[in-house]
Design an enzyme around this catalytic site. Structure first.
Site, PDB file in Angstrom:
ATOM      1  N   CYS A 130      81.517  51.090  51.686  1.00 56.07           N
ATOM      2  CA  CYS A 130      81.225  52.237  51.066  1.00 56.07           C
ATOM      3  C   CYS A 130      81.955  53.436  52.335  1.00 56.07           C
ATOM      4  CB  CYS A 130      79.935  52.392  50.583  1.00 56.07           C
ATOM      5  SG  CYS A 130      79.977  54.425  49.787  1.00 56.07           S
ATOM      6  N   CYS A 133      79.793  56.765  51.944  1.00 52.09           N
ATOM      7  CA  CYS A 133      78.529  56.590  52.453  1.00 52.09           C
ATOM      8  C   CYS A 133      78.516  56.893  53.776  1.00 52.09           C
ATOM      9  CB  CYS A 133      77.838  55.614  51.788  1.00 52.09           C
ATOM     10  SG  CYS A 133      78.231  54.764  50.264  1.00 52.09           S
ATOM     11  N   ASP A 134      79.403  55.964  54.425  1.00 44.16           N
ATOM     12  CA  ASP A 134      79.405  55.635  55.831  1.00 44.16           C
ATOM     13  C   ASP A 134      80.139  56.399  56.800  1.00 44.16           C
ATOM     14  OD1 ASP A 134      77.080  54.086  55.270  1.00 44.16           O
ATOM     15  OD2 ASP A 134      78.287  52.340  55.228  1.00 44.16           O
TER      16      ASP A 134
END
Ligand code: NAP
Length: 301
Positions: A130, A133-134
Protein backbone atom coordinates in the site's frame (compact mmCIF):
# COMPACT_ATOMS: atom_id res chain seq x y z
CA UNK A 1 -33.12 -11.24 12.32
CA UNK A 2 -32.30 -8.67 9.62
CA UNK A 3 -33.82 -8.30 6.18
CA UNK A 4 -30.41 -8.14 4.54
CA UNK A 5 -26.86 -8.90 5.70
CA UNK A 6 -24.11 -7.39 3.59
CA UNK A 7 -20.68 -8.94 3.95
CA UNK A 8 -18.02 -6.33 3.22
CA UNK A 9 -18.01 -2.57 3.76
CA UNK A 10 -16.22 -1.50 0.58
CA UNK A 11 -17.83 0.68 -2.09
CA UNK A 12 -20.07 -2.18 -3.31
CA UNK A 13 -21.24 -3.21 0.18
CA UNK A 14 -21.82 0.31 1.47
CA UNK A 15 -23.68 1.33 -1.68
CA UNK A 16 -25.85 -1.77 -1.26
CA UNK A 17 -26.50 -0.69 2.34
CA UNK A 18 -27.63 2.77 1.16
CA UNK A 19 -30.03 1.30 -1.39
CA UNK A 20 -31.41 -1.31 1.01
CA UNK A 21 -31.98 1.26 3.77
CA UNK A 22 -33.69 3.61 1.34
CA UNK A 23 -36.04 0.68 0.60
CA UNK A 24 -36.71 0.57 4.39
CA UNK A 25 -35.08 -2.83 4.94
CA UNK A 26 -33.11 -3.62 8.11
CA UNK A 27 -29.44 -3.93 7.22
CA UNK A 28 -26.39 -5.35 8.94
CA UNK A 29 -22.99 -4.81 7.32
CA UNK A 30 -20.21 -7.14 8.50
CA UNK A 31 -16.66 -5.95 7.86
CA UNK A 32 -13.47 -7.87 8.69
CA UNK A 33 -11.09 -4.88 8.59
CA UNK A 34 -12.04 -1.25 8.00
CA UNK A 35 -14.68 0.55 5.96
CA UNK A 36 -13.76 1.37 2.38
CA UNK A 37 -11.97 -1.75 1.19
CA UNK A 38 -9.11 -1.34 -1.28
CA UNK A 39 -10.21 2.15 -2.39
CA UNK A 40 -8.67 3.63 0.78
CA UNK A 41 -5.28 2.88 -0.81
CA UNK A 42 -5.95 5.10 -3.82
CA UNK A 43 -4.43 8.55 -3.26
CA UNK A 44 -6.48 10.42 -5.84
CA UNK A 45 -9.62 9.18 -7.60
CA UNK A 46 -10.01 11.01 -10.91
CA UNK A 47 -12.37 8.71 -12.80
CA UNK A 48 -15.50 8.67 -10.64
CA UNK A 49 -18.23 10.77 -12.23
CA UNK A 50 -18.59 14.29 -10.76
CA UNK A 51 -15.76 13.90 -8.22
CA UNK A 52 -12.87 15.45 -10.18
CA UNK A 53 -10.44 14.68 -7.38
CA UNK A 54 -11.12 12.85 -4.14
CA UNK A 55 -8.85 10.66 -2.06
CA UNK A 56 -9.93 7.07 -1.57
CA UNK A 57 -9.85 7.62 2.17
CA UNK A 58 -12.25 10.56 1.98
CA UNK A 59 -14.49 8.69 -0.46
CA UNK A 60 -14.68 5.72 1.94
CA UNK A 61 -15.40 7.96 4.93
CA UNK A 62 -18.19 9.81 3.16
CA UNK A 63 -19.71 6.56 1.92
CA UNK A 64 -19.73 4.90 5.36
CA UNK A 65 -21.14 8.08 6.95
CA UNK A 66 -23.93 8.07 4.37
CA UNK A 67 -24.77 4.40 5.01
CA UNK A 68 -24.75 4.92 8.79
CA UNK A 69 -26.84 8.12 8.56
CA UNK A 70 -29.46 6.12 6.67
CA UNK A 71 -29.54 3.55 9.48
CA UNK A 72 -27.26 0.75 8.34
CA UNK A 73 -25.67 -1.12 11.25
CA UNK A 74 -21.96 -1.87 10.76
CA UNK A 75 -20.17 -4.49 12.87
CA UNK A 76 -16.46 -5.24 12.59
CA UNK A 77 -16.56 -9.03 12.50
CA UNK A 78 -15.28 -11.41 9.84
CA UNK A 79 -17.95 -13.59 8.23
CA UNK A 80 -16.66 -17.14 8.37
CA UNK A 81 -19.55 -19.15 6.99
CA UNK A 82 -23.09 -18.91 5.64
CA UNK A 83 -25.75 -21.56 6.33
CA UNK A 84 -28.74 -21.64 4.03
CA UNK A 85 -31.85 -22.53 6.07
CA UNK A 86 -35.42 -22.96 4.81
CA UNK A 87 -36.60 -19.49 5.72
CA UNK A 88 -33.41 -17.62 6.56
CA UNK A 89 -29.67 -17.48 5.99
CA UNK A 90 -27.31 -17.52 8.96
CA UNK A 91 -23.94 -15.81 8.81
CA UNK A 92 -21.44 -17.02 11.39
CA UNK A 93 -18.56 -14.94 12.74
CA UNK A 94 -16.05 -16.06 15.38
CA UNK A 95 -18.33 -15.02 18.25
CA UNK A 96 -21.81 -14.55 16.81
CA UNK A 97 -24.44 -15.80 14.40
CA UNK A 98 -26.67 -13.37 12.52
CA UNK A 99 -29.73 -14.22 10.45
CA UNK A 100 -31.31 -12.52 7.48
CA UNK A 101 -33.67 -13.23 4.63
CA UNK A 102 -31.06 -12.25 2.03
CA UNK A 103 -27.28 -11.91 1.97
CA UNK A 104 -25.06 -9.82 -0.30
CA UNK A 105 -21.45 -10.93 -0.68
CA UNK A 106 -19.35 -7.80 -1.24
CA UNK A 107 -16.07 -9.10 0.12
CA UNK A 108 -13.81 -7.70 -2.59
CA UNK A 109 -10.31 -9.07 -2.85
CA UNK A 110 -6.97 -9.25 -1.06
CA UNK A 111 -3.41 -8.48 -2.19
CA UNK A 112 -1.69 -11.12 -4.31
CA UNK A 113 1.80 -11.93 -2.98
CA UNK A 114 4.86 -12.41 -5.18
CA UNK A 115 5.42 -15.72 -3.43
CA UNK A 116 9.08 -15.05 -2.64
CA UNK A 117 11.01 -16.38 0.34
CA UNK A 118 10.78 -14.00 3.35
CA UNK A 119 8.12 -11.86 1.65
CA UNK A 120 5.74 -12.09 4.61
CA UNK A 121 8.50 -11.56 7.18
CA UNK A 122 9.60 -8.35 5.47
CA UNK A 123 6.18 -6.69 5.44
CA UNK A 124 6.72 -3.47 7.39
CA UNK A 125 10.49 -3.88 6.98
CA UNK A 126 10.79 -2.85 3.37
CA UNK A 127 7.87 -4.64 1.73
CA UNK A 128 4.51 -2.94 1.40
CA UNK A 129 1.27 -3.55 -0.47
CA UNK A 130 0.00 0.00 0.00
CA UNK A 131 1.87 3.03 -1.30
CA UNK A 132 -0.49 5.59 0.24
CA UNK A 133 -0.24 3.91 3.64
CA UNK A 134 3.54 3.47 3.73
CA UNK A 135 4.97 5.80 1.08
CA UNK A 136 5.84 8.53 3.60
CA UNK A 137 8.38 6.17 5.25
CA UNK A 138 10.40 6.28 2.03
CA UNK A 139 10.78 10.05 1.62
CA UNK A 140 13.99 10.76 -0.32
CA UNK A 141 14.79 7.04 -0.49
CA UNK A 142 14.95 4.48 -3.30
CA UNK A 143 11.93 2.29 -3.91
CA UNK A 144 10.57 -0.06 -6.55
CA UNK A 145 7.02 -0.86 -7.53
CA UNK A 146 6.26 -4.22 -9.11
CA UNK A 147 3.22 -4.73 -11.35
CA UNK A 148 1.70 -3.36 -14.53
CA UNK A 149 -1.95 -2.62 -13.67
CA UNK A 150 -3.57 0.62 -12.55
CA UNK A 151 -2.56 0.07 -8.94
CA UNK A 152 1.13 -0.25 -9.80
CA UNK A 153 1.00 2.77 -12.12
CA UNK A 154 -0.78 4.94 -9.56
CA UNK A 155 1.51 3.78 -6.75
CA UNK A 156 4.57 4.59 -8.85
CA UNK A 157 3.19 8.03 -9.67
CA UNK A 158 2.45 8.73 -6.02
CA UNK A 159 5.92 7.59 -4.96
CA UNK A 160 7.75 9.75 -7.53
CA UNK A 161 6.68 12.78 -5.48
CA UNK A 162 8.11 11.31 -2.28
CA UNK A 163 11.03 9.07 -3.04
CA UNK A 164 14.34 10.08 -4.57
CA UNK A 165 14.25 7.24 -7.09
CA UNK A 166 11.46 4.91 -8.21
CA UNK A 167 11.83 1.78 -10.34
CA UNK A 168 8.69 0.36 -11.95
CA UNK A 169 9.24 -3.33 -12.65
CA UNK A 170 6.82 -5.13 -14.96
CA UNK A 171 6.97 -8.65 -16.35
CA UNK A 172 5.94 -7.48 -19.85
CA UNK A 173 6.69 -4.40 -21.95
CA UNK A 174 3.05 -3.31 -22.20
CA UNK A 175 1.02 -2.06 -19.27
CA UNK A 176 -2.39 -3.34 -18.34
CA UNK A 177 -3.24 -0.04 -16.63
CA UNK A 178 -4.40 3.22 -18.22
CA UNK A 179 -2.23 4.89 -20.86
CA UNK A 180 -2.99 8.32 -19.32
CA UNK A 181 -1.12 7.33 -16.16
CA UNK A 182 1.74 5.78 -18.15
CA UNK A 183 2.08 9.12 -19.99
CA UNK A 184 2.31 10.95 -16.64
CA UNK A 185 4.98 8.51 -15.48
CA UNK A 186 7.07 9.09 -18.61
CA UNK A 187 7.39 12.73 -17.57
CA UNK A 188 8.96 11.83 -14.22
CA UNK A 189 12.72 12.17 -14.20
CA UNK A 190 13.19 10.10 -11.06
CA UNK A 191 11.37 7.04 -12.48
CA UNK A 192 12.95 4.19 -14.43
CA UNK A 193 10.92 1.53 -16.20
CA UNK A 194 12.23 -2.02 -15.88
CA UNK A 195 10.39 -4.05 -18.53
CA UNK A 196 10.16 -7.79 -19.17
CA UNK A 197 11.48 -8.51 -15.71
CA UNK A 198 10.43 -10.25 -12.54
CA UNK A 199 11.60 -9.85 -8.96
CA UNK A 200 13.16 -13.22 -8.19
CA UNK A 201 14.81 -12.73 -4.79
CA UNK A 202 14.61 -10.47 -1.75
CA UNK A 203 17.94 -9.72 -0.07
CA UNK A 204 17.59 -8.60 3.51
CA UNK A 205 19.30 -8.22 6.82
CA UNK A 206 16.89 -6.84 9.40
CA UNK A 207 15.24 -4.93 6.55
CA UNK A 208 15.00 -5.34 2.80
CA UNK A 209 18.28 -4.14 1.28
CA UNK A 210 18.12 -5.12 -2.37
CA UNK A 211 16.21 -7.23 -4.86
CA UNK A 212 17.30 -9.60 -7.54
CA UNK A 213 15.59 -9.00 -10.88
CA UNK A 214 15.59 -11.50 -13.74
CA UNK A 215 14.67 -10.46 -17.27
CA UNK A 216 12.98 -12.62 -19.90
CA UNK A 217 16.35 -13.75 -21.29
CA UNK A 218 17.48 -14.94 -17.89
CA UNK A 219 19.85 -12.03 -17.17
CA UNK A 220 20.00 -11.34 -13.45
CA UNK A 221 20.66 -7.92 -11.92
CA UNK A 222 20.48 -6.42 -8.44
CA UNK A 223 18.69 -3.23 -7.45
CA UNK A 224 19.70 -1.66 -4.12
CA UNK A 225 16.64 -0.13 -2.51
CA UNK A 226 14.88 0.73 0.72
CA UNK A 227 11.34 -0.30 -0.16
CA UNK A 228 9.46 -2.60 -2.52
CA UNK A 229 5.80 -1.90 -3.21
CA UNK A 230 4.04 -5.00 -4.51
CA UNK A 231 1.02 -4.27 -6.73
CA UNK A 232 0.51 -7.46 -8.71
CA UNK A 233 -3.23 -7.72 -8.49
CA UNK A 234 -5.70 -9.14 -6.07
CA UNK A 235 -7.37 -12.43 -5.15
CA UNK A 236 -11.16 -12.55 -4.59
CA UNK A 237 -12.13 -13.20 -0.98
CA UNK A 238 -14.78 -15.83 -1.59
CA UNK A 239 -13.19 -18.92 -0.06
CA UNK A 240 -15.28 -18.84 3.14
CA UNK A 241 -18.44 -19.24 1.07
CA UNK A 242 -17.17 -21.79 -1.44
CA UNK A 243 -19.11 -24.69 0.12
CA UNK A 244 -22.38 -22.94 -0.63
CA UNK A 245 -21.77 -20.61 -3.56
CA UNK A 246 -20.26 -21.67 -6.89
CA UNK A 247 -16.88 -20.08 -7.73
CA UNK A 248 -15.14 -20.01 -11.11
CA UNK A 249 -11.58 -21.24 -11.68
CA UNK A 250 -10.21 -17.82 -10.63
CA UNK A 251 -12.15 -17.90 -7.35
CA UNK A 252 -14.69 -15.28 -8.51
CA UNK A 253 -18.45 -15.77 -8.12
CA UNK A 254 -20.09 -16.14 -11.54
CA UNK A 255 -23.18 -13.92 -11.67
CA UNK A 256 -24.77 -11.88 -14.41
CA UNK A 257 -25.55 -8.19 -14.26
CA UNK A 258 -28.43 -9.00 -11.87
CA UNK A 259 -25.85 -10.11 -9.26
CA UNK A 260 -27.68 -13.40 -8.50
CA UNK A 261 -25.46 -16.28 -7.36
CA UNK A 262 -26.43 -19.93 -7.77
CA UNK A 263 -28.11 -19.78 -4.33
CA UNK A 264 -31.51 -18.03 -4.18
CA UNK A 265 -31.35 -15.10 -1.77
CA UNK A 266 -27.56 -14.77 -1.94
CA UNK A 267 -26.25 -11.99 -4.17
CA UNK A 268 -22.76 -10.80 -5.09
CA UNK A 269 -21.53 -7.26 -5.66
CA UNK A 270 -18.17 -5.73 -6.49
CA UNK A 271 -14.70 -7.03 -7.22
CA UNK A 272 -15.40 -10.59 -6.04
CA UNK A 273 -17.94 -11.04 -8.86
CA UNK A 274 -16.74 -12.47 -12.18
CA UNK A 275 -16.82 -9.54 -14.60
CA UNK A 276 -14.75 -7.68 -17.17
CA UNK A 277 -14.35 -4.23 -15.60
CA UNK A 278 -13.38 -3.78 -11.96
CA UNK A 279 -13.57 -0.11 -11.14
CA UNK A 280 -15.01 1.98 -8.34
CA UNK A 281 -17.95 2.89 -10.53
CA UNK A 282 -18.73 -0.74 -11.38
CA UNK A 283 -18.46 -1.73 -7.71
CA UNK A 284 -20.99 0.90 -6.64
CA UNK A 285 -23.22 -0.03 -9.59
CA UNK A 286 -23.13 -3.67 -8.45
CA UNK A 287 -24.05 -2.56 -4.94
CA UNK A 288 -27.16 -0.78 -6.23
CA UNK A 289 -28.24 -3.75 -8.37
CA UNK A 290 -27.57 -6.39 -5.71
CA UNK A 291 -29.46 -4.40 -3.08
CA UNK A 292 -32.44 -3.92 -5.40
CA UNK A 293 -32.55 -7.68 -6.04
CA UNK A 294 -32.04 -8.50 -2.35
CA UNK A 295 -34.85 -6.10 -1.38
CA UNK A 296 -37.19 -7.89 -3.82
CA UNK A 297 -36.16 -11.26 -2.41
CA UNK A 298 -36.53 -10.17 1.23
CA UNK A 299 -39.96 -8.66 0.52
CA UNK A 300 -41.28 -11.91 -0.93
CA UNK A 301 -39.82 -14.38 1.63
P1 NAP B 1 -4.41 -6.00 -12.22
O1 NAP B 1 -5.09 -5.03 -13.13
O2 NAP B 1 -4.89 -7.40 -12.17
O3 NAP B 1 -2.87 -5.98 -12.61
C1 NAP B 1 -1.98 -6.83 -11.97
C2 NAP B 1 -0.63 -6.62 -12.61
O4 NAP B 1 0.32 -7.39 -11.91
C3 NAP B 1 -0.59 -7.03 -14.07
O5 NAP B 1 0.13 -6.09 -14.82
C4 NAP B 1 0.11 -8.37 -14.03
O6 NAP B 1 0.94 -8.58 -15.15
C5 NAP B 1 1.01 -8.24 -12.82
N1 NAP B 1 1.22 -9.51 -12.14
C6 NAP B 1 0.31 -10.42 -11.72
N2 NAP B 1 0.90 -11.43 -11.07
C7 NAP B 1 2.22 -11.16 -11.08
C8 NAP B 1 3.35 -11.82 -10.57
N3 NAP B 1 3.24 -12.98 -9.89
N4 NAP B 1 4.56 -11.25 -10.76
C9 NAP B 1 4.69 -10.09 -11.43
N5 NAP B 1 3.65 -9.40 -11.92
C10 NAP B 1 2.43 -9.93 -11.76
O7 NAP B 1 -4.42 -5.50 -10.68
P2 NAP B 1 -4.51 -4.03 -10.05
O8 NAP B 1 -3.56 -3.11 -10.71
O9 NAP B 1 -4.43 -4.22 -8.58
O10 NAP B 1 -5.98 -3.57 -10.41
C11 NAP B 1 -7.10 -4.36 -9.99
C12 NAP B 1 -8.37 -3.74 -10.58
O11 NAP B 1 -8.61 -2.49 -9.95
C13 NAP B 1 -8.19 -3.45 -12.06
O12 NAP B 1 -9.42 -3.69 -12.72
C14 NAP B 1 -7.85 -1.99 -12.11
O13 NAP B 1 -8.21 -1.33 -13.32
C15 NAP B 1 -8.67 -1.48 -10.94
N6 NAP B 1 -8.08 -0.24 -10.42
C16 NAP B 1 -8.64 0.93 -10.82
C17 NAP B 1 -8.14 2.13 -10.37
C18 NAP B 1 -8.80 3.39 -10.82
O14 NAP B 1 -9.81 3.30 -11.50
N7 NAP B 1 -8.28 4.57 -10.48
C19 NAP B 1 -7.02 2.16 -9.50
C20 NAP B 1 -6.45 0.95 -9.13
C21 NAP B 1 -6.98 -0.25 -9.60
P3 NAP B 1 0.30 -8.84 -16.61
O15 NAP B 1 -0.19 -7.51 -17.08
O16 NAP B 1 1.44 -9.37 -17.37
O17 NAP B 1 -0.79 -9.85 -16.39
Amino acid sequence: MYDIIIIGAGPAGLTAAIYARRAAKTVLVLEAASCGGQIINTPDIENYPVAMHISGFEFANKLSEQAKALGAEIKFEKALEICDGDSEKTVKTRKNSYSAKAVILATGSENRRLGLENEDKLVGRGISYCATCDGAFYKNKTVAVVGGGNTALEDALYLTDLAEKVYLIHRRDEFRGEEATVAQLRQKENLSFVYNSRVTKLNAGKRLESIEVTDKDGNVSTIELNGLFVAVGRIPENQNFAQLVTLDEGGYIPAGEDCHTNVPGIFVAGDNRAKAVRQLVTATADGAVAATEAVKYASSH
